[in-house]
Design a protein around this motif. Structure first.
Motif, mmCIF file in Angstrom:
data_model
loop_
_atom_site.group_PDB
_atom_site.id
_atom_site.type_symbol
_atom_site.label_atom_id
_atom_site.label_comp_id
_atom_site.label_asym_id
_atom_site.label_seq_id
_atom_site.Cartn_x
_atom_site.Cartn_y
_atom_site.Cartn_z
ATOM 1 N N ARG A 124 72.000 69.131 -14.835
ATOM 2 C CA ARG A 124 72.010 69.596 -13.622
ATOM 3 C C ARG A 124 71.930 68.573 -12.652
ATOM 4 N NH1 ARG A 124 69.919 74.743 -11.321
ATOM 5 N NH2 ARG A 124 71.109 75.040 -9.091
ATOM 6 N N GLY A 125 73.273 68.116 -11.850
ATOM 7 C CA GLY A 125 73.427 67.044 -11.085
ATOM 8 C C GLY A 125 74.310 65.955 -11.968
ATOM 9 N N GLY A 126 75.208 66.540 -12.527
ATOM 10 C CA GLY A 126 76.169 65.776 -13.653
ATOM 11 C C GLY A 126 77.026 64.694 -12.970
ATOM 12 N N THR A 127 77.279 64.590 -11.651
ATOM 13 C CA THR A 127 78.277 63.660 -11.244
ATOM 14 C C THR A 127 77.243 62.278 -10.686
ATOM 15 O OG1 THR A 127 78.234 64.555 -9.006
ATOM 16 C CG2 THR A 127 79.971 65.040 -10.413
ATOM 17 N N THR A 128 75.725 62.317 -10.786
ATOM 18 C CA THR A 128 75.170 61.283 -10.636
ATOM 19 C C THR A 128 75.409 60.094 -11.662
ATOM 20 O OG1 THR A 128 73.305 62.110 -12.075
ATOM 21 C CG2 THR A 128 73.269 62.598 -9.523
ATOM 22 N N SER A 129 75.031 59.006 -11.517
ATOM 23 C CA SER A 129 75.336 58.094 -12.627
ATOM 24 C C SER A 129 74.731 58.203 -13.939
ATOM 25 C CB SER A 129 75.003 56.641 -12.011
ATOM 26 O OG SER A 129 73.716 56.481 -11.799
ATOM 27 N N THR A 143 76.769 70.354 -13.956
ATOM 28 C CA THR A 143 77.093 70.894 -12.837
ATOM 29 C C THR A 143 77.480 69.859 -11.568
ATOM 30 O OG1 THR A 143 74.758 70.527 -11.654
ATOM 31 C CG2 THR A 143 75.060 72.379 -13.265
ATOM 32 N N THR A 144 78.257 70.508 -10.398
ATOM 33 C CA THR A 144 78.709 69.606 -9.354
ATOM 34 C C THR A 144 78.698 70.528 -8.291
ATOM 35 O OG1 THR A 144 80.234 68.143 -8.537
ATOM 36 C CG2 THR A 144 81.185 69.755 -10.167
ATOM 37 N N ARG A 145 78.596 69.998 -7.146
ATOM 38 C CA ARG A 145 78.648 70.769 -5.744
ATOM 39 C C ARG A 145 80.082 70.769 -5.353
ATOM 40 N NH1 ARG A 145 74.238 68.561 -1.957
ATOM 41 N NH2 ARG A 145 75.201 66.604 -2.804
ATOM 42 N N ASN A 146 80.944 69.878 -6.008
ATOM 43 C CA ASN A 146 82.302 69.453 -5.606
ATOM 44 C C ASN A 146 83.143 69.847 -6.682
ATOM 45 O OD1 ASN A 146 84.641 68.310 -4.273
ATOM 46 N ND2 ASN A 146 83.744 66.337 -4.032
ATOM 47 N N PRO A 147 84.060 70.730 -6.432
ATOM 48 C CA PRO A 147 85.086 71.275 -7.302
ATOM 49 C C PRO A 147 86.016 70.020 -7.601
ATOM 50 C CG PRO A 147 84.836 72.866 -5.720
ATOM 51 C CD PRO A 147 84.118 71.751 -5.351
ATOM 52 N N ALA A 148 86.285 69.027 -6.805
ATOM 53 C CA ALA A 148 87.245 67.885 -7.037
ATOM 54 C C ALA A 148 86.865 67.009 -8.213
ATOM 55 C CB ALA A 148 87.503 67.312 -5.857
ATOM 56 N N LEU A 158 80.243 73.766 -14.038
ATOM 57 C CA LEU A 158 79.762 74.683 -12.969
ATOM 58 C C LEU A 158 79.557 74.151 -11.775
ATOM 59 C CD1 LEU A 158 76.701 75.682 -15.418
ATOM 60 C CD2 LEU A 158 79.108 76.777 -15.314
ATOM 61 N N ILE A 159 80.076 74.809 -10.803
ATOM 62 C CA ILE A 159 79.795 74.601 -9.557
ATOM 63 C C ILE A 159 78.761 75.141 -8.818
ATOM 64 C CG2 ILE A 159 81.305 74.911 -7.175
ATOM 65 C CD1 ILE A 159 82.966 73.356 -9.368
ATOM 66 N N ASP A 160 77.782 74.275 -8.626
ATOM 67 C CA ASP A 160 76.514 74.272 -8.054
ATOM 68 C C ASP A 160 76.501 74.929 -6.697
ATOM 69 O OD1 ASP A 160 73.716 74.531 -7.646
ATOM 70 O OD2 ASP A 160 73.413 72.680 -9.063
ATOM 71 N N ASN A 161 76.149 76.237 -6.511
ATOM 72 C CA ASN A 161 75.717 76.521 -4.913
ATOM 73 C C ASN A 161 74.392 76.592 -4.698
ATOM 74 O OD1 ASN A 161 75.142 78.724 -6.487
ATOM 75 N ND2 ASN A 161 76.713 80.154 -5.445
ATOM 76 N N GLY A 162 73.586 76.291 -5.536
ATOM 77 C CA GLY A 162 72.089 76.160 -5.347
ATOM 78 C C GLY A 162 71.327 77.302 -6.500
ATOM 79 N N LEU A 196 68.366 66.574 -12.900
ATOM 80 C CA LEU A 196 68.556 65.491 -12.215
ATOM 81 C C LEU A 196 68.590 65.493 -10.589
ATOM 82 C CD1 LEU A 196 71.261 63.620 -14.288
ATOM 83 C CD2 LEU A 196 68.717 62.994 -14.151
ATOM 84 N N VAL A 197 68.443 66.806 -10.127
ATOM 85 C CA VAL A 197 68.351 66.981 -8.745
ATOM 86 C C VAL A 197 67.014 66.988 -8.215
ATOM 87 C CG1 VAL A 197 69.107 68.621 -6.744
ATOM 88 C CG2 VAL A 197 70.620 68.322 -8.824
ATOM 89 N N GLY A 198 65.983 67.732 -8.916
ATOM 90 C CA GLY A 198 64.932 67.811 -8.732
ATOM 91 C C GLY A 198 64.164 68.827 -8.330
ATOM 92 N N THR A 199 63.320 69.104 -7.349
ATOM 93 C CA THR A 199 62.450 69.984 -7.204
ATOM 94 C C THR A 199 63.158 71.165 -6.383
ATOM 95 O OG1 THR A 199 61.643 69.109 -5.032
ATOM 96 C CG2 THR A 199 60.214 68.825 -6.842
ATOM 97 N N THR A 200 64.165 70.722 -5.720
ATOM 98 C CA THR A 200 65.173 71.720 -4.848
ATOM 99 C C THR A 200 65.836 72.926 -5.951
ATOM 100 O OG1 THR A 200 66.850 70.027 -4.732
ATOM 101 C CG2 THR A 200 65.386 70.176 -2.966
ATOM 102 N N THR A 201 66.019 72.340 -7.299
ATOM 103 C CA THR A 201 66.742 73.154 -7.935
ATOM 104 C C THR A 201 66.105 73.509 -9.388
ATOM 105 O OG1 THR A 201 67.916 71.385 -9.015
ATOM 106 C CG2 THR A 201 69.095 72.446 -7.366
ATOM 107 N N LEU A 202 64.842 72.878 -9.450
ATOM 108 C CA LEU A 202 64.135 73.100 -10.936
ATOM 109 C C LEU A 202 63.708 74.523 -11.194
ATOM 110 C CD1 LEU A 202 62.815 71.638 -13.081
ATOM 111 C CD2 LEU A 202 60.630 71.374 -11.936
#
Length: 326
Positions: A153-158, A177-182, A196-200, A220-226
């Motif tokens: 979760r948070g796949g495009t982070t380093s 996951t990513t929030r950006n389809p690109a 997966l396109i992450d809308n929350g 990797l996103v944290g408490t907002t998606t845990l």
């Protein structure tokens, strides 16, 4: 060796502009310490939190930076030789003592790894904390096995990109996951089998691919998606919270009986200097050199551009690891 050096110093908490480039005395290493001429260092969100005053117990003024790579300038204990290529991370860097945002840094020898490599400095600078976090999360906290189904979760982070590549090489099936389809192509190039396109809320998407849920989750996103990530795990699965790119440390309300599904384990990974020293950095560097492991560098800055570098990190605009070359 010069008597002074340039360093980025903060005297008070605040925005990126509180980072001030100053001339400071050269550190003098004692026995058991290593003075490193810093050739590169990566930026980390924990440094952003410290800069904002959210890291408790960190005194100011302080030179931030929890990692660095460079060349040994002096090592009185004889553990290292002048000219050795080395990497260091954690162990109080940038918190209890001055860290890597400088031309030189002095650290305990017990948190330094020697490397034999011809990789460019910007690549080496991206590696220490990113790879120890990815490696430690996967194999220490999550105990990843071949054929595990892993959700990042948070796949495009380093860290997410590195973890996907390492996990895929280990034989896991990787969902990211990513929030950006690109960014789908980027994820697939780094080892993701499913994007997966992450809308929350992605638990339902995960269940369409893995009806029983996944074995392992790297959050990797944290408490907002845990809470939603916990719903993706199958019974006896493990969820590891490692990152906080969502910039929220706490839950407003948290009911463990409601949030954690039956028989799902929740753990964390922070990674100290001992974890860094256990990370097979030489092996990983060899894999990078051979083209078997990709290091995604988003932006490269100079030390006098540290304010812009922090702004780029805070707005998530880099698209990979941010590296600074003093």
């Amino acid at each position: 060796m010069p008597n002074t050096m340039k360093a980025a110093v903060i005297h008070q908490a605040g925005g990126p502009e509180v980072l001030k480039l100053e001339t400071r005395p050269m550190p003098t290493p004692k026995k058991g310490q290593v003075l490193i001429q810093v050739k590169a260092f990566g930026l980390n969100r924990s440094e952003l939190f410290t800069r904002k005053g959210l890291s408790l117990g960190v005194p100011f003024p302080r030179v931030l930076g929890i990692e660095a790579v460079g060349i040994v300038a002096a090592a009185p204990g004889g553990t290292f030789a002048s000219g050795d290529i080395v990497a260091t991370a954690m162990g109080g860097m940038g918190r209890q003592f001055d860290g890597g945002y400088a031309e030189y840094v002095c650290v305990p020898a017990i948190q330094v790894q020697r490397l034999k490599t011809a990789l460019p400095w910007e690549t080496l600078g991206a590696m220490p904390e990113m790879l120890q976090t990815a490696w430690g999360s996967l194999f220490n906290a999550l105990q990843l096995k071949a054929r595990d189904r892993l959700l990042i979760r948070g796949g495009t982070t380093s860290v997410g990109l590195a973890a996907a590549a390492i996990a895929k090489k280990h034989g896991a099936f990787v969902l990211a996951t990513t929030r950006n389809p690109a960014r789908e192509r980027l994820l697939r190039e780094n080892g993701a089998d499913q994007v997966l396109i992450d809308n929350g809320e992605i638990a339902d998407q995960v269940r369409e691919i893995c009806p029983n849920g996944v074995n392992k989750v790297l959050e990797l996103v944290g408490t907002t998606t845990l809470k939603d990530s916990l719903r993706t795990a199958r019974p006896h699965g493990v969820v590891c919270m490692t990152g906080m790119v969502g910039d929220r440390w706490w839950f407003d309300q948290f009911s463990p009986m409601d949030a954690i599904p039956t028989a799902v384990s929740l753990t964390t990974y922070a990674g100290g200097s001992e974890d860094f020293m256990r990370t097979p950095l030489q092996s990983l560097a060899d894999q990078v050199a051979a083209g078997d492991l990709c290091i995604n560098i988003g932006r490269v800055f100079k030390l006098d551009e540290i304010v812009e570098a922090h702004r780029t990190m805070e707005t998530n605009q880099a698209g990979g690891k941010i590296v600074v070359l003093p």
